[in-house]
Design a protein around this motif. Structure first.
Motif, PDB file in Angstrom:
ATOM      1  N   GLU A 102       0.846  -1.207   0.000  1.00  0.00           N
ATOM      2  CA  GLU A 102       0.000   0.000   0.000  1.00  0.00           C
ATOM      3  C   GLU A 102       0.880   1.255   0.000  1.00  0.00           C
ATOM      4  N   HIS A 136      -4.851   3.451   3.347  1.00  0.00           N
ATOM      5  CA  HIS A 136      -4.751   1.997   3.605  1.00  0.00           C
ATOM      6  C   HIS A 136      -3.442   1.682   4.325  1.00  0.00           C
ATOM      7  N   ILE A 169     -10.696  -1.460   4.007  1.00  0.00           N
ATOM      8  CA  ILE A 169      -9.897  -1.255   2.790  1.00  0.00           C
ATOM      9  C   ILE A 169     -10.585  -1.819   1.538  1.00  0.00           C
TER      10      ILE A 169
END
Ligand SMILES: [Fe+2]
Ligand SMILES: [Fe+2]
Length: 304
Positions: A40, A75, A165
């Motif tokens: 991420e 995230h 997420i």
């Protein structure tokens, strides 16, 4: 982490099978979460590079990508908070990196915004799209596995984080599909280019993904076979150069050798008997996969 699901080599394990095993072994579970965090965080950097390459040529795309980066940064933040709160390392993950392998397999030298703007857009969007699909597949399998696992405070916290997420990741897949669809609608030639790019980046992503899962004997030859599958999705005149540039690292694979050594040392240290009785036979058990390549696992999720 890689030895937990070596049957993936024969495509016998789905993402749900893999994650069901992962959540049962805390150390592997935590390594997996830290790899999510790393990916991420890294995607923020890669998307920022893309904005710089676009250099204002498509304000609409730059705007969308800046929102996309904000999502990925969030995230990474949620996963970092989670890992630090439960006292788990947020160091760079050891071993073969999926992202590095994905980038190694890209043919970005052939596609630049200066040379061919449409090709660059199509390639960039197709590359993002295929990795977002992989993310959705794994996050949804992870949520499923955690629902079956013991409902400890830690597992609930992890599931709630991934549940926050996942809807944004499916939004990213839909966003990519919309952009690629819009470009394909411009002309039959554009449609053909979009379809070609989708196939090529799916092959690249599959090869990168499998390289991160496969450290057993013969992995170098299976990687070579995946590299050939990627090359076949390219124009014939680009294939030789693409292959020759990537062949040495595919066959020698220094990161793979290092991962093998580290893992073998760890297993020997923990349980020398298990090393000889289970690890060594398992290491060589997949050599048969070289002679009999299995059908590729269907990895793409449907974007609704
Ligand atoms: Fe993300
Ligand atoms: Fe995403």
């Amino acid at each position: 982490m890689t030895v937990a699901y070596p049957r993936k080599l024969n495509n016998a394990m789905s993402a749900r099978d893999v994650l069901t095993q992962v959540v049962q072994q805390r150390d592997i579970h935590m390594i997996t979460l830290n790899r999510y965090r790393y990916s991420e965080q890294r995607s923020c950097k890669d998307l920022t590079n893309l904005i710089e390459s676009i250099d204002g040529k498509s304000p609409e795309l730059v705007k969308d990508l800046s929102h996309h980066i904000a999502d990925e940064a969030r995230h990474a933040m949620w996963l970092t908070d989670l890992l630090v709160d439960i006292g788990v390392s947020v160091g760079n993950p050891p071993g073969t990196s999926y992202i590095d392998e994905f980038e190694r397999l890209l043919d970005s030298e052939n596609i630049s915004p200066e040379k061919a703007w449409d090709d660059f857009m199509i390639s960039s969007l197709a590359a993002i799209n295929v990795t977002e699909k992989r993310g959705c597949e794994y996050f949804s399998a992870h949520i499923y596995a955690l629902k079956q696992a013991p409902q400890t405070e830690e597992n609930i916290k992890i599931r709630e984080t991934i549940e926050r997420i996942l809807p944004e990741e499916t939004g990213h897949v839909r966003w990519g599909n919309r952009w690629l669809g819009k470009i394909a609608d411009r002309s039959p030639e554009h449609r053909q280019k979009v379809n070609q790019a989708k196939r090529k980046y799916a092959a690249i992503e599959q090869a990168a993904f499998e390289s991160g899962m496969d450290i057993m004997a013969g992995a170098e030859l299976r990687r070579l076979s995946n590299l050939l599958a990627v090359a076949k999705e390219m124009p014939i005149w680009e294939q030789p150069q693409y292959l020759l540039e990537r062949l040495p690292e595919t066959l020698i694979a220094p990161a793979l050798q290092m991962t093998r050594i580290q893992l073998a040392q760890r297993v020997v240290k923990d349980d020398p008997k298990m090393f000889m009785e289970k690890f060594v036979p398992m290491f060589f058990s997949n050599l048969s996969g070289i002679q009999k390549p299995q059908k590729k696992q269907e990895t793409q999720v449907k974007a609704s």
